[in-house]
Design a protein around this motif. Structure first.
Motif, PDB file in Angstrom:
ATOM      1  N   ARG A  12       0.831  -1.209   0.000  1.00  7.41           N
ATOM      2  CA  ARG A  12       0.000   0.000   0.000  1.00  7.41           C
ATOM      3  C   ARG A  12       0.857   1.247   0.000  1.00  7.41           C
ATOM      4  O   ARG A  12       0.533   2.237  -0.639  1.00  7.41           O
ATOM      5  CB  ARG A  12      -0.914   0.009   1.239  1.00  7.41           C
ATOM      6  N   ARG A  13       1.953   1.229   0.766  1.00  6.78           N
ATOM      7  CA  ARG A  13       2.789   2.431   0.826  1.00  6.78           C
ATOM      8  C   ARG A  13       3.346   2.745  -0.559  1.00  6.78           C
ATOM      9  O   ARG A  13       3.273   3.873  -1.035  1.00  6.78           O
ATOM     10  CB  ARG A  13       3.925   2.226   1.820  1.00  6.78           C
ATOM     11  N   ASP A 129     -14.456   6.615   6.260  1.00  6.77           N
ATOM     12  CA  ASP A 129     -13.185   7.328   6.303  1.00  6.77           C
ATOM     13  C   ASP A 129     -13.153   8.244   7.521  1.00  6.77           C
ATOM     14  O   ASP A 129     -14.199   8.671   8.021  1.00  6.77           O
ATOM     15  CB  ASP A 129     -13.025   8.151   5.020  1.00  6.77           C
ATOM     16  N   ALA A 232      -6.577   7.303   4.630  1.00 11.01           N
ATOM     17  CA  ALA A 232      -5.696   6.296   4.033  1.00 11.01           C
ATOM     18  C   ALA A 232      -4.354   6.894   3.636  1.00 11.01           C
ATOM     19  O   ALA A 232      -3.303   6.281   3.846  1.00 11.01           O
ATOM     20  CB  ALA A 232      -6.363   5.647   2.823  1.00 11.01           C
ATOM     21  N   SER A 235      -2.362   7.624   6.764  1.00  9.51           N
ATOM     22  CA  SER A 235      -1.916   6.409   7.453  1.00  9.51           C
ATOM     23  C   SER A 235      -0.681   5.807   6.792  1.00  9.51           C
ATOM     24  O   SER A 235       0.107   5.140   7.452  1.00  9.51           O
ATOM     25  CB  SER A 235      -3.052   5.378   7.510  1.00  9.51           C
ATOM     26  N   GLN A 236      -0.511   6.050   5.496  1.00 10.00           N
ATOM     27  CA  GLN A 236       0.660   5.543   4.795  1.00 10.00           C
ATOM     28  C   GLN A 236       1.839   6.523   4.834  1.00 10.00           C
ATOM     29  O   GLN A 236       2.912   6.224   4.294  1.00 10.00           O
ATOM     30  CB  GLN A 236       0.297   5.243   3.337  1.00 10.00           C
ATOM     31  N   GLN A 238       2.601   8.496   7.955  1.00  8.08           N
ATOM     32  CA  GLN A 238       2.586   9.003   9.330  1.00  8.08           C
ATOM     33  C   GLN A 238       3.937   9.532   9.787  1.00  8.08           C
ATOM     34  O   GLN A 238       4.002  10.333  10.725  1.00  8.08           O
ATOM     35  CB  GLN A 238       2.112   7.903  10.287  1.00  8.08           C
ATOM     36  N   SER A 256      -8.604   7.931  13.698  1.00 12.80           N
ATOM     37  CA  SER A 256      -8.135   6.546  13.645  1.00 12.80           C
ATOM     38  C   SER A 256      -9.279   5.672  13.177  1.00 12.80           C
ATOM     39  O   SER A 256     -10.453   6.088  13.184  1.00 12.80           O
ATOM     40  CB  SER A 256      -7.653   6.065  15.021  1.00 12.80           C
ATOM     41  N   ASN A 305      -6.351  -2.887   7.049  1.00 17.13           N
ATOM     42  CA  ASN A 305      -4.907  -3.070   7.151  1.00 17.13           C
ATOM     43  C   ASN A 305      -4.165  -2.615   5.907  1.00 17.13           C
ATOM     44  O   ASN A 305      -3.086  -2.024   5.993  1.00 17.13           O
ATOM     45  CB  ASN A 305      -4.584  -4.542   7.429  1.00 17.13           C
ATOM     46  N   GLY A 308      -6.603   1.417   4.721  1.00 19.81           N
ATOM     47  CA  GLY A 308      -6.657   2.401   5.795  1.00 19.81           C
ATOM     48  C   GLY A 308      -8.021   2.989   6.059  1.00 19.81           C
ATOM     49  O   GLY A 308      -8.134   4.128   6.530  1.00 19.81           O
ATOM     50  N   TYR A 309      -9.097   2.236   5.805  1.00 21.05           N
ATOM     51  CA  TYR A 309     -10.447   2.693   6.096  1.00 21.05           C
ATOM     52  C   TYR A 309     -11.163   1.693   6.990  1.00 21.05           C
ATOM     53  O   TYR A 309     -10.677   0.578   7.218  1.00 21.05           O
ATOM     54  CB  TYR A 309     -11.246   2.898   4.795  1.00 21.05           C
TER      55      TYR A 309
END
Length: 333
Positions: A12-13, A129, A232, A235-236, A238, A256, A305, A308-309
């Motif tokens: 995802r990152r 979200d 999302a 979260s990738q 942070q 969160s 995971n 990110g939602y």
């Protein structure tokens, strides 16, 4: 449009970093031509599915498309990040796409535009979200911000120019603001939740972009910057920016998955949607992709995971599935 062939799952990152910059992705096995068309392939499904709309929903749609095309290699899925409103106006309502992702509900004028073109949109809720306000990591003067302070910063009515204009405890440094364009559902939702639909509107002297990655880059690059975007993308990233807790009068609550799921992160937790074109659901590969998305919308692994939602509850999933099956029956009947 930029296309990249994806046969497996990517991190995802890595994906969000790349997708945020190009704004479009093609996920293909064997390329077919024509939106909504196709003949049966080796596994029983083939054809093209065209999707536009929300940058917020973009990574979730891509995660689902990756998995679907790994099972159905003759289905070609093209996804564009155009903003919710841009997708409705320029792609979905004119009949050019099979789905429009949206980070807010379809508006009456958009429904009218679709109707005039014989397009029947089918609303499907796909996740929740936590819209996130971010600042530079060096902004040690602020960890929590009130709804009133957010309203003052982003309002078009006598907008402040420095942080200290908003709060005297904050530095006398010029505000540098980054956010989505007015084609974005995130922009629309921020107005609804923070500024008020009857208010003076959103200030326009900020760096507006439809690419969430650009917001991250802008805030990361200036100690005096602030921006807002879907959870999302935060979260990738942070390690690159800092998320602010939000105080709606009941105390500071951090963005969160847990606070959004519990209904505590108010007023910035919001549902996310995709809208299917009912006529496209007459094509089996389009109908099966819509089913696949909703079947996996409760997945902690994919929705939470990986992207990110907050996944759908079983009850919300069933409600969306019922709406979808009715639309498929109407389209294929």
């Amino acid at each position: 449009m930029t296309e990249e062939s994806t046969s497996g799952r990517v991190s995802r990152r890595k994906f969000l970093a790349a997708a945020g910059s190009v704004g479009a992705v093609g996920l293909a096995g064997c390329t077919q031509s024509g939106s909504g068309g196709g003949e049966n392939g080796s596994d029983g499904l083939s054809g093209t599915i065209d999707i536009a709309g929300s940058s917020t929903v973009f990574p979730l749609a891509t995660a689902m498309a990756e998995r679907f095309q790994s099972e159905h290699s003759d289905v070609n899925i093209n996804i564009q990040s155009t903003g919710s409103g841009g997708g409705f106006a320029n792609h979905f309502c004119p009949g050019r796409t099979d789905f429009n992702n949206a980070s807010r509900p379809i508006q009456p004028e958009e429904e009218q535009a679709c109707s005039e073109n014989g397009i029947t949109p089918v609303e499907l809720t796909v996740a929740t979200d936590a819209l996130t306000v971010v600042v530079n990591n060096e902004a040690d003067w602020v960890d929590c911000i009130t709804v009133e302070e957010l309203r003052e910063i982003w309002s078009a009515d006598s907008p402040p120019t420095t942080w200290s204009d908003v709060n005297s405890d904050w530095p006398d440094q010029e505000l540098e603001l980054y956010g989505p364009t007015d084609a974005s559902g995130t922009y629309d939702y921020f107005i609804e939740a923070i500024l008020g639909e009857e208010g003076p509107g959103h200030r326009q002297d900020y760096s507006a972009t439809e690419q969430d990655r650009t917001i991250i880059q802008g805030v990361e690059g200036s100690a005096n910057a602030m921006g807002y975007l879907g959870f999302a993308y935060y979260s990738q990233n942070q390690d690159r920016v800092k998320a602010l807790s939000v105080d709606d009068g009941s105390g500071c609550t951090e963005p969160s998955l847990e606070t959004a799921r519990a209904g505590e992160y108010t007023p910035l937790a919001r549902p996310l949607f995709t809208y299917a074109k009912q006529a496209s659901l007459a094509e089996e590969h389009v109908a099966e992709f819509a089913r696949f998305w909703l079947e996996n919308a409760t997945s902690q692994e994919i929705v939470a995971n990986e992207v990110g939602y907050v996944p759908l509850s079983d009850e919300d999933q069933q409600e969306a599935m019922d709406a979808l099956e009715t639309a498929i029956e109407n389209a294929q009947g």
